[in-house]
Scaffold this motif. Structure first.
Motif, PDB file in Angstrom:
ATOM      1  N   THR A 189       0.816  -1.211   0.000  1.00 40.01           N
ATOM      2  CA  THR A 189       0.000   0.000   0.000  1.00 40.01           C
ATOM      3  C   THR A 189       0.851   1.264   0.000  1.00 40.01           C
ATOM      4  O   THR A 189       1.920   1.317   0.606  1.00 40.01           O
ATOM      5  CB  THR A 189      -0.930  -0.002   1.228  1.00 40.01           C
ATOM      6  N   HIS A 190       0.337   2.282  -0.670  1.00 40.26           N
ATOM      7  CA  HIS A 190       0.985   3.590  -0.783  1.00 40.26           C
ATOM      8  C   HIS A 190       0.711   4.389   0.481  1.00 40.26           C
ATOM      9  O   HIS A 190      -0.251   5.155   0.558  1.00 40.26           O
ATOM     10  CB  HIS A 190       0.433   4.304  -2.015  1.00 40.26           C
ATOM     11  N   THR A 191       1.551   4.224   1.491  1.00 44.24           N
ATOM     12  CA  THR A 191       1.386   4.931   2.752  1.00 44.24           C
ATOM     13  C   THR A 191       2.582   5.861   2.987  1.00 44.24           C
ATOM     14  O   THR A 191       3.489   5.947   2.158  1.00 44.24           O
ATOM     15  CB  THR A 191       1.246   3.943   3.924  1.00 44.24           C
ATOM     16  N   GLU A 192       2.581   6.538   4.135  1.00 36.12           N
ATOM     17  CA  GLU A 192       3.616   7.531   4.431  1.00 36.12           C
ATOM     18  C   GLU A 192       5.022   6.935   4.314  1.00 36.12           C
ATOM     19  O   GLU A 192       5.301   5.846   4.801  1.00 36.12           O
ATOM     20  CB  GLU A 192       3.428   8.083   5.847  1.00 36.12           C
ATOM     21  N   GLY A 193       5.882   7.652   3.641  1.00 42.15           N
ATOM     22  CA  GLY A 193       7.276   7.239   3.540  1.00 42.15           C
ATOM     23  C   GLY A 193       7.578   6.266   2.430  1.00 42.15           C
ATOM     24  O   GLY A 193       8.750   6.035   2.111  1.00 42.15           O
ATOM     25  N   ILE A 194       6.556   5.715   1.787  1.00 36.55           N
ATOM     26  CA  ILE A 194       6.812   4.665   0.788  1.00 36.55           C
ATOM     27  C   ILE A 194       7.487   5.243  -0.458  1.00 36.55           C
ATOM     28  O   ILE A 194       8.273   4.555  -1.120  1.00 36.55           O
ATOM     29  CB  ILE A 194       5.502   3.935   0.407  1.00 36.55           C
ATOM     30  N   GLU A 195       7.194   6.509  -0.781  1.00 38.10           N
ATOM     31  CA  GLU A 195       7.796   7.082  -1.986  1.00 38.10           C
ATOM     32  C   GLU A 195       9.314   7.190  -1.840  1.00 38.10           C
ATOM     33  O   GLU A 195      10.054   6.907  -2.791  1.00 38.10           O
ATOM     34  CB  GLU A 195       7.164   8.442  -2.297  1.00 38.10           C
ATOM     35  N   ASP A 196       9.780   7.577  -0.645  1.00 34.02           N
ATOM     36  CA  ASP A 196      11.228   7.614  -0.410  1.00 34.02           C
ATOM     37  C   ASP A 196      11.828   6.215  -0.482  1.00 34.02           C
ATOM     38  O   ASP A 196      12.913   6.012  -1.019  1.00 34.02           O
ATOM     39  CB  ASP A 196      11.527   8.242   0.955  1.00 34.02           C
ATOM     40  N   PHE A 197      11.105   5.261   0.081  1.00 35.69           N
ATOM     41  CA  PHE A 197      11.556   3.869   0.059  1.00 35.69           C
ATOM     42  C   PHE A 197      11.681   3.365  -1.377  1.00 35.69           C
ATOM     43  O   PHE A 197      12.676   2.739  -1.765  1.00 35.69           O
ATOM     44  CB  PHE A 197      10.568   3.005   0.855  1.00 35.69           C
ATOM     45  N   VAL A 198      10.669   3.667  -2.184  1.00 34.15           N
ATOM     46  CA  VAL A 198      10.687   3.245  -3.589  1.00 34.15           C
ATOM     47  C   VAL A 198      11.815   3.945  -4.338  1.00 34.15           C
ATOM     48  O   VAL A 198      12.531   3.316  -5.140  1.00 34.15           O
ATOM     49  CB  VAL A 198       9.322   3.535  -4.256  1.00 34.15           C
ATOM     50  N   SER A 199      12.021   5.235  -4.084  1.00 36.35           N
ATOM     51  CA  SER A 199      13.090   5.980  -4.757  1.00 36.35           C
ATOM     52  C   SER A 199      14.463   5.411  -4.429  1.00 36.35           C
ATOM     53  O   SER A 199      15.345   5.350  -5.287  1.00 36.35           O
ATOM     54  CB  SER A 199      13.036   7.459  -4.351  1.00 36.35           C
ATOM     55  N   ASP A 200      14.639   4.981  -3.182  1.00 30.88           N
ATOM     56  CA  ASP A 200      15.920   4.381  -2.791  1.00 30.88           C
ATOM     57  C   ASP A 200      16.209   3.116  -3.587  1.00 30.88           C
ATOM     58  O   ASP A 200      17.359   2.822  -3.921  1.00 30.88           O
ATOM     59  CB  ASP A 200      15.922   4.058  -1.289  1.00 30.88           C
ATOM     60  N   LEU A 201      15.154   2.379  -3.911  1.00 33.12           N
ATOM     61  CA  LEU A 201      15.336   1.103  -4.605  1.00 33.12           C
ATOM     62  C   LEU A 201      15.371   1.262  -6.122  1.00 33.12           C
ATOM     63  O   LEU A 201      16.107   0.545  -6.809  1.00 33.12           O
ATOM     64  CB  LEU A 201      14.214   0.129  -4.221  1.00 33.12           C
ATOM     65  N   VAL A 202      14.570   2.189  -6.641  1.00 37.06           N
ATOM     66  CA  VAL A 202      14.433   2.331  -8.097  1.00 37.06           C
ATOM     67  C   VAL A 202      15.352   3.409  -8.650  1.00 37.06           C
ATOM     68  O   VAL A 202      15.843   3.308  -9.774  1.00 37.06           O
ATOM     69  CB  VAL A 202      12.958   2.629  -8.461  1.00 37.06           C
ATOM     70  N   GLY A 203      15.612   4.451  -7.829  1.00 36.75           N
ATOM     71  CA  GLY A 203      16.441   5.559  -8.289  1.00 36.75           C
ATOM     72  C   GLY A 203      15.703   6.878  -8.172  1.00 36.75           C
ATOM     73  O   GLY A 203      14.504   6.949  -8.455  1.00 36.75           O
ATOM     74  N   GLU A 204      16.421   7.905  -7.753  1.00 33.18           N
ATOM     75  CA  GLU A 204      15.805   9.218  -7.583  1.00 33.18           C
ATOM     76  C   GLU A 204      15.533   9.867  -8.933  1.00 33.18           C
ATOM     77  O   GLU A 204      16.221   9.618  -9.924  1.00 33.18           O
ATOM     78  CB  GLU A 204      16.717  10.114  -6.747  1.00 33.18           C
ATOM     79  N   GLY A 205      14.514  10.725  -8.954  1.00 29.40           N
ATOM     80  CA  GLY A 205      14.192  11.476 -10.165  1.00 29.40           C
ATOM     81  C   GLY A 205      13.305  10.752 -11.154  1.00 29.40           C
ATOM     82  O   GLY A 205      12.922  11.326 -12.175  1.00 29.40           O
ATOM     83  N   GLN A 226       0.238  -4.619 -10.172  1.00 29.98           N
ATOM     84  CA  GLN A 226       1.501  -4.017 -10.608  1.00 29.98           C
ATOM     85  C   GLN A 226       1.596  -2.520 -10.308  1.00 29.98           C
ATOM     86  O   GLN A 226       2.217  -1.762 -11.051  1.00 29.98           O
ATOM     87  CB  GLN A 226       1.746  -4.301 -12.091  1.00 29.98           C
ATOM     88  N   ARG A 227       0.954  -2.131  -9.250  1.00 27.23           N
ATOM     89  CA  ARG A 227       1.121  -0.795  -8.672  1.00 27.23           C
ATOM     90  C   ARG A 227       0.770  -0.901  -7.205  1.00 27.23           C
ATOM     91  O   ARG A 227       0.129  -1.867  -6.767  1.00 27.23           O
ATOM     92  CB  ARG A 227       0.234   0.248  -9.353  1.00 27.23           C
ATOM     93  N   LEU A 228       1.186   0.090  -6.441  1.00 26.62           N
ATOM     94  CA  LEU A 228       0.807   0.114  -5.038  1.00 26.62           C
ATOM     95  C   LEU A 228      -0.686   0.407  -4.901  1.00 26.62           C
ATOM     96  O   LEU A 228      -1.279   1.129  -5.712  1.00 26.62           O
ATOM     97  CB  LEU A 228       1.615   1.173  -4.293  1.00 26.62           C
ATOM     98  N   ILE A 229      -1.282  -0.170  -3.890  1.00 29.50           N
ATOM     99  CA  ILE A 229      -2.689   0.076  -3.590  1.00 29.50           C
ATOM    100  C   ILE A 229      -2.796   1.389  -2.826  1.00 29.50           C
ATOM    101  O   ILE A 229      -1.990   1.684  -1.942  1.00 29.50           O
ATOM    102  CB  ILE A 229      -3.252  -1.081  -2.749  1.00 29.50           C
ATOM    103  N   GLU A 230      -3.792   2.193  -3.169  1.00 28.69           N
ATOM    104  CA  GLU A 230      -4.032   3.430  -2.434  1.00 28.69           C
ATOM    105  C   GLU A 230      -4.842   3.118  -1.174  1.00 28.69           C
ATOM    106  O   GLU A 230      -5.726   2.257  -1.201  1.00 28.69           O
ATOM    107  CB  GLU A 230      -4.777   4.440  -3.303  1.00 28.69           C
ATOM    108  N   PRO A 231      -4.551   3.805  -0.060  1.00 31.08           N
ATOM    109  CA  PRO A 231      -5.299   3.548   1.172  1.00 31.08           C
ATOM    110  C   PRO A 231      -6.810   3.645   0.993  1.00 31.08           C
ATOM    111  O   PRO A 231      -7.565   2.893   1.608  1.00 31.08           O
ATOM    112  CB  PRO A 231      -4.787   4.632   2.124  1.00 31.08           C
TER     113      PRO A 231
END
Length: 266
Positions: A189-205, A226-231
């Motif tokens: 699920t797309h919750t707080e902090g997940i975007e930073d977590f994803v960027s760390d793994l996939v790459g910034e920008g 094949q995408r994060l679930i929205e809350p």
């Protein structure tokens, strides 16, 4: 045919609802007309979440419950502030990766206290009156990890597995009374902090839509969505299960996992 979810006149408690999935559930129930109790451990975070809910749903009837429901004292305070509920959403939970052989006894106990016993304690307190009134809804927010135990946090997965048994057992306790008890298996699920977590793994920008799809493809390939679930998508299911429309659904483990669990049932 128009489907309308009307929870007017019902009171709902959503534990751990100051952010993320819990906050989305509280909003969904309020939009359906329920009086909603927002819960968190501190008065400041609860007030902030309650004010946000009142802004999102003008006219919403919101109760603020600042209590750690994972403790006996917090549960007692909750019952004092809110003696009766029609809808109990046991959402509170903790998670975090720890190598399996390094999980201490104390950590195992902590996960069961928060993820399992908090919900059991409140169910035991609120369910009898629901049964007496002949209507009520109890839900446990579980996880795909309840079925697909993650190697990096088996204590979390096992605690969520326990919720499936707990909800099934309490559903049998409420059999034939008009009260339903279910668990909801939430997926990634797309919750707080997940975007930073994803960027760390996939790459910034990387644009977010592309980044999350790459994250799911590389790190959560089991997902059919094949995408994060929205809350809000999880909240939609919870709101439906809380309504009279779901009167024939009880003792179930309902999936909102984007097809993450590779199984036909549940």
């Amino acid at each position: 045919m128009t489907v309308t979810i009307d929870l007017a006149g019902r009171t709902a408690l959503v534990t751990g609802s100051t952010q993320g999935i819990g906050a989305a559930i509280a909003t969904g129930l309020a939009r359906a007309g329920a009086r909603v109790a927002v819960n968190g451990r501190t008065a400041a975070t609860v007030k902030r979440a309650a004010d946000a809910l009142r802004t999102d749903v003008p006219g919403a009837d919101v109760v603020e419950i600042d209590a750690d429901v994972a403790s006996d004292e917090g549960a007692a305070r909750t019952l004092e502030l809110l003696p009766t509920v029609d809808i109990l959403i046991n959402n509170l939970g903790i998670f975090g990766p720890t190598p399996a052989l390094e999980i201490s006894d104390d950590e195992w106990r902590r996960y069961f206290e928060v993820n399992v016993l908090a919900g059991v304690r409140l169910t035991r307190a609120y369910l009898p009156a629901m049964i007496q009134r002949g209507w009520g809804r109890v839900q446990y927010i579980a996880s795909d990890s309840a079925v697909a135990i993650p190697a990096e946090m088996i204590h979390y997965g096992v605690s969520k597995t326990a919720l499936l048994g707990v909800s099934r057992g309490f559903a049998k306790t409420a059999a034939g009374t008009g009260v339903t008890v279910n668990s909801v298996l939430a997926g990634p699920t797309h919750t707080e902090g997940i975007e930073d977590f994803v960027s760390d793994l996939v790459g910034e920008g990387v644009p977010w839509d592309h980044a999350q799809r790459e994250f799911m493809r590389l790190h959560r390939p089991q997902s059919l969505l094949q995408r994060l679930i929205e809350p809000e998508e999880i909240a939609n299911m919870v709101t439906y299960l809380a309504s009279p429309l779901a009167s024939a659904t009880t003792g179930a483990a309902v999936r909102v996992d984007g097809g993450y669990v590779d199984a036909i049932v549940p």
